[in-house]
Design a protein around this motif. Structure first.
Motif, short mmCIF file in Angstrom:
data_model
loop_
_atom_site.label_atom_id
_atom_site.label_comp_id
_atom_site.label_asym_id
_atom_site.label_seq_id
_atom_site.Cartn_x
_atom_site.Cartn_y
_atom_site.Cartn_z
N UNK A 246 26.50 -25.96 53.97
CA UNK A 246 26.18 -24.58 53.60
C UNK A 246 25.26 -24.55 52.38
N UNK A 247 25.48 -25.44 51.44
CA UNK A 247 24.66 -25.46 50.23
C UNK A 247 23.19 -25.74 50.56
N UNK B 158 20.14 -23.21 49.75
CA UNK B 158 18.97 -23.60 48.97
C UNK B 158 17.69 -23.32 49.75
N UNK B 159 17.72 -23.52 51.07
CA UNK B 159 16.55 -23.21 51.89
C UNK B 159 16.23 -21.72 51.85
N UNK B 160 17.24 -20.90 51.59
CA UNK B 160 17.04 -19.45 51.47
C UNK B 160 16.64 -19.03 50.06
N UNK B 161 16.58 -20.00 49.14
CA UNK B 161 16.14 -19.70 47.78
C UNK B 161 17.25 -19.51 46.77
N UNK C 74 29.80 -19.56 55.92
CA UNK C 74 29.83 -19.71 54.46
C UNK C 74 28.57 -19.12 53.85
N UNK C 75 27.43 -19.37 54.47
CA UNK C 75 26.17 -18.81 53.98
C UNK C 75 26.24 -17.28 53.97
N UNK C 76 26.72 -16.70 55.05
CA UNK C 76 26.82 -15.23 55.12
C UNK C 76 27.75 -14.69 54.04
N UNK C 77 28.88 -15.37 53.82
CA UNK C 77 29.82 -14.96 52.78
C UNK C 77 29.20 -15.07 51.40
#
Length: 327
Positions: free
Chosen positions: A219-220, A224-227, A315-318
């Motif tokens: 998820x990390x 990070x890819x999303x900034x 996890x990313x969405x949360x």
């Protein structure tokens, strides 16, 4: 029979078999170490010990209350017993654990195998996602949930070296040997920072225990890819819990997400939320875990991860939700 095949140590992979090899080495080195089996040794990995040292394995049959009572007796005779059964079955011996072992602060080291969702084809009744609600509230009991095999091996050594009862919550499935940094050494009562940005602060903190350290790392990378900047702290020691490391994370991130192979009540999320609210750390904390109001369904672990929204994408969405709530 096929299920009694002894997997090679360097090719075990599954935590249950790696545990069996580790306990075998402990039995070889320490004459006080004993294994206690409740008729699940070919499933939990105790068959590895039984194959080489059958006189160091006490078999009590499908009698979990007796498993704990016999272990209590062994500890009073100077042994270091490692009773092992499925984590779900700790519900059956809770009174014996509470009164016979923990009230007397006996030197018993319980291995709860097949923890959480990752139980293969064992079935819904053999899955455990509510048990920490009880275990974390038993006086004198140390509770550890390692996330990778090296940490599990070190935790077993630490459990044997400490005085008093200890519960190790282990998964059945394959895990990596090391998810932390080179030279990492597990310590009871301590967590470890897996990843942290070079600057002092991060947008989101992922706080995980057990198997979910792997999901946190996936998820990390996506975050990070999303900034987003991300910090990951892994807490294998649930009791005692590293509140100092929690405070550092809470003071250096905008929001947190907890990840656990357990329901979102009574386990890691409860520990984190209770500490933060009672110490004036008011930041969004959102949980990842199973539903406390549902019996776990059975199925492939990937399907279950999707059902309970425990994948790295969830996890990313949360995390994004938590960061937005912090603004």
């Amino acid at each position: 029979m096929a299920q009694f095949t002894i997997p090679a140590f360097d090719n075990a992979g599954e935590m249950r078999y790696q545990m069996g090899h580790k306990l075998l080495s402990m039995v070889k080195e320490n004459p006080a170490v004993m294994a206690v089996d409740a008729d699940l040794r070919s499933s939990t990995g105790l068959h590895i010990v039984d194959h080489f040292y059958p006189d160091r394995v006490v078999k009590v049959g499908i009698a979990e209350q007796n498993l704990m009572a016999v272990s209590a007796g062994l500890s009073q005779e100077g042994f270091i017993p490692f009773p092992c059964t499925f984590d779900a079955f700790c519900r059956r011996f809770m009174d014996q654990l509470y009164v016979s072992v923990c009230y007397s602060n006996l030197n018993v080291k319980i291995i709860g195998s097949y923890a959480g969702l990752f139980t293969g084809k064992a079935g819904a009744t053999h899955q455990s996602d509510k048990e920490l609600s009880l275990l974390l509230r038993i006086p004198n009991l140390t509770v550890i949930e390692p996330g990778f095999n090296m940490e599990m091996e070190q935790a077993m050594d630490a459990a044997a070296a400490m005085q008093g009862p200890c519960y190790l919550r282990l998964v059945r499935c394959k895990v990596n040997y090391n998810e932390a940094h080179d030279g990492y050494q597990f310590k009871i009562g301590k967590g470890v920072t897996i990843e942290a940005p070079s600057q002092n602060r991060a947008d989101i903190g992922l706080l995980c225990t057990g198997f979910m350290v792997r999901t946190a790392k996936y998820a990390a990378k996506k975050l990070r890819d999303l900034g987003y900047s991300v910090r990951i702290d892994h807490h294998p020691s649930l009791k005692p819990f590293d509140t100092e490391l929690l405070d550092i994370m809470a003071d250096s991130v905008s929001a947190m997400v907890t990840l656990e192979n357990h329901c979102t009540s009574g386990g890691l999320f409860s520990l984190v939320a209770e500490h933060c609210i009672s110490h004036g750390k008011y930041l969004p904390v959102l949980p990842i875990g199973t539903d406390p109001g549902d019996f776990i369904h059975t199925g492939h672990e990937n399907d279950l991860m999707h059902r309970y929204k425990m994948t790295s994408d969830d996890v990313v969405a949360r995390a994004v939700e938590a960061v937005k709530a912090a603004k």
